[in-house]
Write a protein that holds these residues in place. Structure first.
Motif, PDB file in Angstrom:
ATOM      1  N   TRP A  10       0.840  -1.187   0.000  1.00 33.22           N
ATOM      2  CA  TRP A  10       0.000   0.000   0.000  1.00 33.22           C
ATOM      3  C   TRP A  10       0.881   1.244   0.000  1.00 33.22           C
ATOM      4  CZ3 TRP A  10       0.204   3.680   3.837  1.00 33.22           C
ATOM      5  CH2 TRP A  10       0.829   3.308   5.025  1.00 33.22           C
ATOM      6  N   GLU A  11       0.303   2.349  -0.472  1.00 33.33           N
ATOM      7  CA  GLU A  11       1.009   3.627  -0.455  1.00 33.33           C
ATOM      8  C   GLU A  11      -0.005   4.764  -0.484  1.00 33.33           C
ATOM      9  OE1 GLU A  11       3.463   3.986  -3.926  1.00 33.33           O
ATOM     10  OE2 GLU A  11       1.787   3.767  -5.298  1.00 33.33           O
ATOM     11  N   THR A  12       0.394   5.907   0.056  1.00 33.47           N
ATOM     12  CA  THR A  12      -0.456   7.091  -0.010  1.00 33.47           C
ATOM     13  C   THR A  12       0.089   8.033  -1.066  1.00 33.47           C
ATOM     14  OG1 THR A  12       0.795   8.209   1.719  1.00 33.47           O
ATOM     15  CG2 THR A  12      -1.150   6.994   2.415  1.00 33.47           C
ATOM     16  N   GLY A  13      -0.795   8.796  -1.648  1.00 26.61           N
ATOM     17  CA  GLY A  13      -0.406   9.766  -2.667  1.00 26.61           C
ATOM     18  C   GLY A  13      -1.643  10.304  -3.329  1.00 26.61           C
ATOM     19  N   PRO A  14      -1.487  11.278  -4.197  1.00 27.75           N
ATOM     20  CA  PRO A  14      -2.651  11.801  -4.905  1.00 27.75           C
ATOM     21  C   PRO A  14      -3.209  10.756  -5.869  1.00 27.75           C
ATOM     22  CG  PRO A  14      -0.637  12.983  -5.530  1.00 27.75           C
ATOM     23  CD  PRO A  14      -0.261  11.963  -4.519  1.00 27.75           C
ATOM     24  N   HIS A  15      -4.522  10.732  -5.989  1.00 20.63           N
ATOM     25  CA  HIS A  15      -5.150   9.823  -6.955  1.00 20.63           C
ATOM     26  C   HIS A  15      -4.807  10.337  -8.347  1.00 20.63           C
ATOM     27  CE1 HIS A  15      -8.172   7.618  -9.197  1.00 20.63           C
ATOM     28  NE2 HIS A  15      -8.382   6.873  -8.119  1.00 20.63           N
ATOM     29  N   PRO A  16      -4.390   9.462  -9.271  1.00 18.32           N
ATOM     30  CA  PRO A  16      -3.957   9.934 -10.587  1.00 18.32           C
ATOM     31  C   PRO A  16      -5.055  10.621 -11.406  1.00 18.32           C
ATOM     32  CG  PRO A  16      -3.961   7.526 -10.489  1.00 18.32           C
ATOM     33  CD  PRO A  16      -4.249   8.021  -9.121  1.00 18.32           C
ATOM     34  N   GLN A  17      -6.309  10.306 -11.160  1.00 16.43           N
ATOM     35  CA  GLN A  17      -7.385  10.906 -11.945  1.00 16.43           C
ATOM     36  C   GLN A  17      -7.908  12.206 -11.344  1.00 16.43           C
ATOM     37  OE1 GLN A  17     -10.006   7.529 -12.064  1.00 16.43           O
ATOM     38  NE2 GLN A  17      -9.254   6.930 -14.081  1.00 16.43           N
ATOM     39  N   VAL A  18      -7.785  12.373 -10.017  1.00 16.78           N
ATOM     40  CA  VAL A  18      -8.298  13.589  -9.367  1.00 16.78           C
ATOM     41  C   VAL A  18      -7.330  14.044  -8.270  1.00 16.78           C
ATOM     42  CG1 VAL A  18     -10.770  13.411  -9.881  1.00 16.78           C
ATOM     43  CG2 VAL A  18      -9.801  12.084  -8.012  1.00 16.78           C
ATOM     44  N   PRO A  19      -6.120  14.432  -8.634  1.00 16.86           N
ATOM     45  CA  PRO A  19      -5.124  14.792  -7.620  1.00 16.86           C
ATOM     46  C   PRO A  19      -5.521  15.993  -6.763  1.00 16.86           C
ATOM     47  CG  PRO A  19      -4.353  15.369  -9.820  1.00 16.86           C
ATOM     48  CD  PRO A  19      -5.623  14.597  -9.993  1.00 16.86           C
ATOM     49  N   GLU A  20      -6.380  16.848  -7.269  1.00 14.41           N
ATOM     50  CA  GLU A  20      -6.778  18.040  -6.515  1.00 14.41           C
ATOM     51  C   GLU A  20      -7.731  17.732  -5.355  1.00 14.41           C
ATOM     52  OE1 GLU A  20      -9.875  17.284  -9.573  1.00 14.41           O
ATOM     53  OE2 GLU A  20      -7.691  17.282  -9.625  1.00 14.41           O
ATOM     54  N   ALA A  35      -4.950   9.878  -1.333  1.00 10.16           N
ATOM     55  CA  ALA A  35      -5.643   8.600  -1.461  1.00 10.16           C
ATOM     56  C   ALA A  35      -4.681   7.508  -1.020  1.00 10.16           C
ATOM     57  CB  ALA A  35      -6.080   8.377  -2.910  1.00 10.16           C
ATOM     58  N   VAL A  36      -5.237   6.354  -0.722  1.00  9.55           N
ATOM     59  CA  VAL A  36      -4.429   5.186  -0.381  1.00  9.55           C
ATOM     60  C   VAL A  36      -4.665   4.160  -1.475  1.00  9.55           C
ATOM     61  CG1 VAL A  36      -4.011   3.344   1.274  1.00  9.55           C
ATOM     62  CG2 VAL A  36      -4.576   5.632   2.091  1.00  9.55           C
ATOM     63  N   HIS A  37      -3.608   3.759  -2.131  1.00  3.78           N
ATOM     64  CA  HIS A  37      -3.672   2.704  -3.143  1.00  3.78           C
ATOM     65  C   HIS A  37      -3.113   1.449  -2.495  1.00  3.78           C
ATOM     66  CE1 HIS A  37      -1.994   0.406  -6.629  1.00  3.78           C
ATOM     67  NE2 HIS A  37      -3.261   0.529  -6.951  1.00  3.78           N
ATOM     68  N   PHE A  38      -3.884   0.354  -2.551  1.00  6.51           N
ATOM     69  CA  PHE A  38      -3.372  -0.891  -1.978  1.00  6.51           C
ATOM     70  C   PHE A  38      -3.692  -2.070  -2.872  1.00  6.51           C
ATOM     71  CE2 PHE A  38      -7.611  -0.565  -0.201  1.00  6.51           C
ATOM     72  CZ  PHE A  38      -8.066  -1.869  -0.061  1.00  6.51           C
ATOM     73  N   THR A  39      -2.875  -3.089  -2.725  1.00  7.45           N
ATOM     74  CA  THR A  39      -3.025  -4.334  -3.461  1.00  7.45           C
ATOM     75  C   THR A  39      -3.294  -5.440  -2.451  1.00  7.45           C
ATOM     76  OG1 THR A  39      -1.403  -3.518  -5.039  1.00  7.45           O
ATOM     77  CG2 THR A  39      -1.913  -5.855  -5.142  1.00  7.45           C
TER      78      THR A  39
END
Length: 171
Positions: A59-69, A73-77
């Motif tokens: 998992w990692e946190t960062g801006p969502h690629p489609q709506v960074p503004e 977001a947290v992306h996890f597998t």
């Protein structure tokens, strides 16, 4: 004028009220606790442990690629794995909760994960709650899917899943 209740009848009345109050208590299963959250859990449904595990791989946190503004977001597998060699031993539909938590294991945000869905998932984006505080992504072990006949009093097996957790709940 008034009529007095004899002492013997008071006992019968109290016993009747207690008996009626207890009727049906076993008819409604109680909502179970959500279980101990972890990065890897065995899938549980009531008293039964399925021959299956669910695990957060990364998992990692960062801006969502489609709506960074819109905030972090947290992306996890994640992945589900059968622990049985019998293909009929594992259920066809499993729904669990995965939650982003802070350093004190307080829930920031949760989502449902499924054994038949994509294995990449996003929590957020969100500025409130602040997903940048995420210290871990954990899975709760209890099956959230009550079954095909959950609303049917005749065919439902009585399983009641735990409540969905939300921001502020402590794990």
């Amino acid at each position: 004028m008034g009529q007095w209740i004899r002492p013997g009848r008071v006992g019968i009345l109290v016993a009747t009220i207690l008996a009626v109050a207890g009727c049906g208590a076993d008819d409604f299963p109680s909502t179970p606790e959500p279980g101990v959250a972890a990065r890897k859990v065995a899938v549980i449904r009531g008293d039964q442990t399925y021959p299956m595990t669910a695990e957060v791989i990364d998992w990692e946190t960062g801006p969502h690629p489609q709506v960074p503004e819109r905030g972090m977001a947290v992306h996890f597998t994640y992945r589900f794995r059968s622990t049985s060699s019998d293909p009929w031993a594992t259920p066809t539909r499993v729904e669990l909760q995965a939650c982003a938590v802070d350093g004190r294991r307080v829930v920031i945000l949760c989502t449902s994960i499924f054994n038949d869905s994509l294995k990449d998932c996003w929590l957020g984006p969100s500025a409130d709650p602040d997903l940048a505080r995420t210290a871990d992504v954990l899975i709760l072990p209890y099956q959230m899917y009550a079954g095909l006949h959950a609303g049917d009093p005749k065919d439902h097996d009585g399983y009641v899943p735990p409540r969905h957790l939300g921001p502020g709940d402590q794990l």
